[in-house]
Write a protein that holds these residues in place. Structure first.
Motif, PDB file in Angstrom:
ATOM      1  N   UNK A 310       0.828  -1.203   0.000  1.00 42.40           N
ATOM      2  CA  UNK A 310       0.000   0.000   0.000  1.00 42.40           C
ATOM      3  C   UNK A 310       0.864   1.256   0.000  1.00 42.40           C
ATOM      4  N   UNK A 311       0.326   2.306  -0.576  1.00 45.01           N
ATOM      5  CA  UNK A 311       0.957   3.626  -0.542  1.00 45.01           C
ATOM      6  C   UNK A 311       0.129   4.511   0.368  1.00 45.01           C
ATOM      7  N   UNK A 312       0.803   5.346   1.165  1.00 45.23           N
ATOM      8  CA  UNK A 312       0.133   6.165   2.165  1.00 45.23           C
ATOM      9  C   UNK A 312       0.284   7.639   1.808  1.00 45.23           C
ATOM     10  N   UNK A 313      -0.843   8.366   1.732  1.00 42.69           N
ATOM     11  CA  UNK A 313      -0.767   9.802   1.410  1.00 42.69           C
ATOM     12  C   UNK A 313      -0.422  10.617   2.646  1.00 42.69           C
ATOM     13  N   UNK A 314       0.492  11.554   2.475  1.00 45.59           N
ATOM     14  CA  UNK A 314       0.917  12.424   3.566  1.00 45.59           C
ATOM     15  C   UNK A 314       0.909  13.860   3.037  1.00 45.59           C
ATOM     16  N   UNK A 315       0.259  14.789   3.730  1.00 41.69           N
ATOM     17  CA  UNK A 315       0.302  16.195   3.294  1.00 41.69           C
ATOM     18  C   UNK A 315       1.721  16.750   3.314  1.00 41.69           C
ATOM     19  N   UNK A 316       1.942  17.773   2.518  1.00 39.00           N
ATOM     20  CA  UNK A 316       3.290  18.341   2.381  1.00 39.00           C
ATOM     21  C   UNK A 316       3.780  18.914   3.706  1.00 39.00           C
ATOM     22  N   UNK A 317       2.878  19.555   4.453  1.00 39.50           N
ATOM     23  CA  UNK A 317       3.290  20.141   5.744  1.00 39.50           C
ATOM     24  C   UNK A 317       3.796  19.061   6.705  1.00 39.50           C
ATOM     25  N   UNK A 318       3.133  17.903   6.697  1.00 42.03           N
ATOM     26  CA  UNK A 318       3.570  16.807   7.569  1.00 42.03           C
ATOM     27  C   UNK A 318       4.897  16.215   7.115  1.00 42.03           C
ATOM     28  N   UNK A 319       5.096  16.163   5.788  1.00 40.80           N
ATOM     29  CA  UNK A 319       6.370  15.651   5.270  1.00 40.80           C
ATOM     30  C   UNK A 319       7.514  16.542   5.723  1.00 40.80           C
ATOM     31  N   UNK A 320       7.310  17.851   5.684  1.00 39.61           N
ATOM     32  CA  UNK A 320       8.366  18.774   6.114  1.00 39.61           C
ATOM     33  C   UNK A 320       8.642  18.619   7.605  1.00 39.61           C
ATOM     34  N   UNK A 321       7.601  18.349   8.410  1.00 35.21           N
ATOM     35  CA  UNK A 321       7.815  18.131   9.842  1.00 35.21           C
ATOM     36  C   UNK A 321       8.616  16.863  10.091  1.00 35.21           C
ATOM     37  N   UNK A 322       8.306  15.799   9.353  1.00 38.02           N
ATOM     38  CA  UNK A 322       9.050  14.544   9.537  1.00 38.02           C
ATOM     39  C   UNK A 322      10.507  14.719   9.109  1.00 38.02           C
ATOM     40  N   UNK A 323      10.744  15.467   8.032  1.00 34.27           N
ATOM     41  CA  UNK A 323      12.125  15.713   7.585  1.00 34.27           C
ATOM     42  C   UNK A 323      12.904  16.456   8.665  1.00 34.27           C
ATOM     43  N   UNK A 324      12.273  17.462   9.295  1.00 35.58           N
ATOM     44  CA  UNK A 324      12.944  18.199  10.365  1.00 35.58           C
ATOM     45  C   UNK A 324      13.212  17.304  11.570  1.00 35.58           C
ATOM     46  N   UNK A 325      12.252  16.420  11.891  1.00 36.28           N
ATOM     47  CA  UNK A 325      12.471  15.500  13.012  1.00 36.28           C
ATOM     48  C   UNK A 325      13.625  14.544  12.736  1.00 36.28           C
ATOM     49  N   UNK A 326      13.711  14.018  11.488  1.00 36.59           N
ATOM     50  CA  UNK A 326      14.815  13.118  11.129  1.00 36.59           C
ATOM     51  C   UNK A 326      16.164  13.825  11.190  1.00 36.59           C
TER      52      UNK A 326
END
Length: 398
Positions: A310-326
């Protein structure tokens, strides 16, 4: 069957109905003509002394040139006129006149001076007969010239031949990827057809524009209907639009990249400014999420895990938050951990790939079941009405 001025062949006096309009090819809009232009200033009356004396005339293959109307002749769009050429005269149709011609010449950097050729007169029936005879020579000449080219073993492709109306000059349009020495060919053609020969090399895009055809979209080629400027197209245009880099799908009739790749390119570039660049997979405690695709206009990025189909949709704002957390060495639980609780309660199950198609299939199957039930009911009603009814018993005492 055609009118001779367009490649569609759907208009004229052959009795075939025109799909674009109900006037059987005699409409005044010019909608069936190749490279047609709408004169939106035609309703304005300008004094004769203030009229722009240059007229745009169209010839075979959509070629347009500008001529001075020194005799102040009255024209209507579509009239055939006899024009001056470098050698002799040629017949073309008036495509535009008035102030719009001034704007077109300014756009194409054509200077208004005495070097422009002039229009002699409106074509008479005798002139049109000569022009028709000259056009009738083009196809036999094209086939014969191709035979001569094969005999001489020249690496060139002859695509079109155009005779001047007075039969004094012939222009041969060819395409080739290398330089061709056609001096012997010109001598052979001059002795064969007894006319002045001009060889004009054209690009593959111009060749497709002259020949015409249908594109993969089902419509007539843009270059043969309205497109006049051929801009450079690179594969980066396909990358910006997330298109598959398949040469068979990205190439047009000319073998080059399709011109329509540039139509929506600026819109995609503007939309991509808000899309973050994911240089590495996202790290979560559920696993490593790899970017699969990006929905540019919905601002959603789809990620997939290694052992999950399965592929999971993630909003762009959430992707940027995960990148900052990583970047700060913080690993969230999963891709949905940053989604608000309200959103979780509304949609607990992740959206799967092609879920919209599954919904359509489900809707279609339900409609089919309803139609089948309705059909069975109608058949039962027909059977009940077709059965003969038993005679009613007579009531005693009557």
């Amino acid at each position: 069957m055609g009118c001779g001025s367009c490649s569609s062949g759907g208009c004229g006096t052959g009795g075939a109905a025109v799909s674009g309009c109900g006037d059987k090819g005699s409409c005044g809009t010019g909608g069936c003509n190749k490279m047609n232009v709408f004169d939106w200033l035609s309703h304005m009356d300008v004094p004769a002394g203030q009229r722009f004396d240059v007229v745009e005339v169209k010839f075979k293959g959509g070629r347009k040139e500008y001529f001075r109307n020194i005799n102040q002749l009255e024209f209507v769009t579509g009239d055939y006129v006899v024009c001056e050429m470098a050698s002799g005269q040629h017949i073309g149709s008036v495509s535009l006149q008035g102030e719009l011609v001034r704007l077109q010449m300014k756009r194409k950097n054509v200077a208004v001076n005495d070097d422009l050729h002039v229009i002699y007169r409106i074509a008479t029936e005798k002139d049109l007969d000569k022009h028709t005879q000259a056009m009738a020579r083009e196809m036999p000449t094209l086939y014969r010239t191709r035979e001569i080219i094969r005999e001489m073993k020249l690496n060139m492709k002859l695509s079109d031949v155009e005779f001047q109306s007075d039969n004094s000059k012939t222009t041969f349009y060819y395409s080739s990827e290398e330089r061709v020495d056609f001096r012997e060919l010109i001598k052979a053609l001059a002795s064969e057809f007894k006319v002045r020969i001009e060889m004009r090399q054209i690009s593959l895009r111009q060749e497709a524009s002259r020949l015409g055809g249908l594109g993969s979209c089902g419509r007539e080629l843009c270059c043969s209907t309205w497109l006049t400027d051929f801009k450079n197209i690179s594969t980066s245009a396909a990358r910006y639009q997330n298109l598959s880099l398949n040469p068979a799908k990205l190439s047009g009739q000319c073998g080059r990249l399709k011109c329509c790749l540039n139509y929506e390119l600026e819109t995609y570039i503007d939309a991509l400014r808000d899309i973050p660049t994911v240089e590495a997979p996202l790290k979560t405690k559920k696993g490593i999420a790899t970017l699969q695709k990006t929905d540019i206009f919905k601002k959603i990025m789809w990620f997939g895990f290694d052992k999950d189909t399965n592929w999971y949709p993630v909003p762009i704002s959430k992707v940027m938050e995960i990148i900052e957390l990583n970047k700060n060495n913080i690993i969230p639980e999963s891709l949905e951990v940053l989604t608000p609780e309200a959103d979780k309660s509304q949609d607990k199950t992740p959206q799967r790939l092609n879920s919209d198609l599954e919904n359509l299939d489900k809707k279609y199957s339900e409609e089919q079941k309803k139609k089948k039930k309705k059909k069975n009911r109608s058949n039962k009603n027909k059977n009940n009405t077709s059965k003969p009814q038993a005679p009613q018993a007579a009531t005693p005492g009557k």
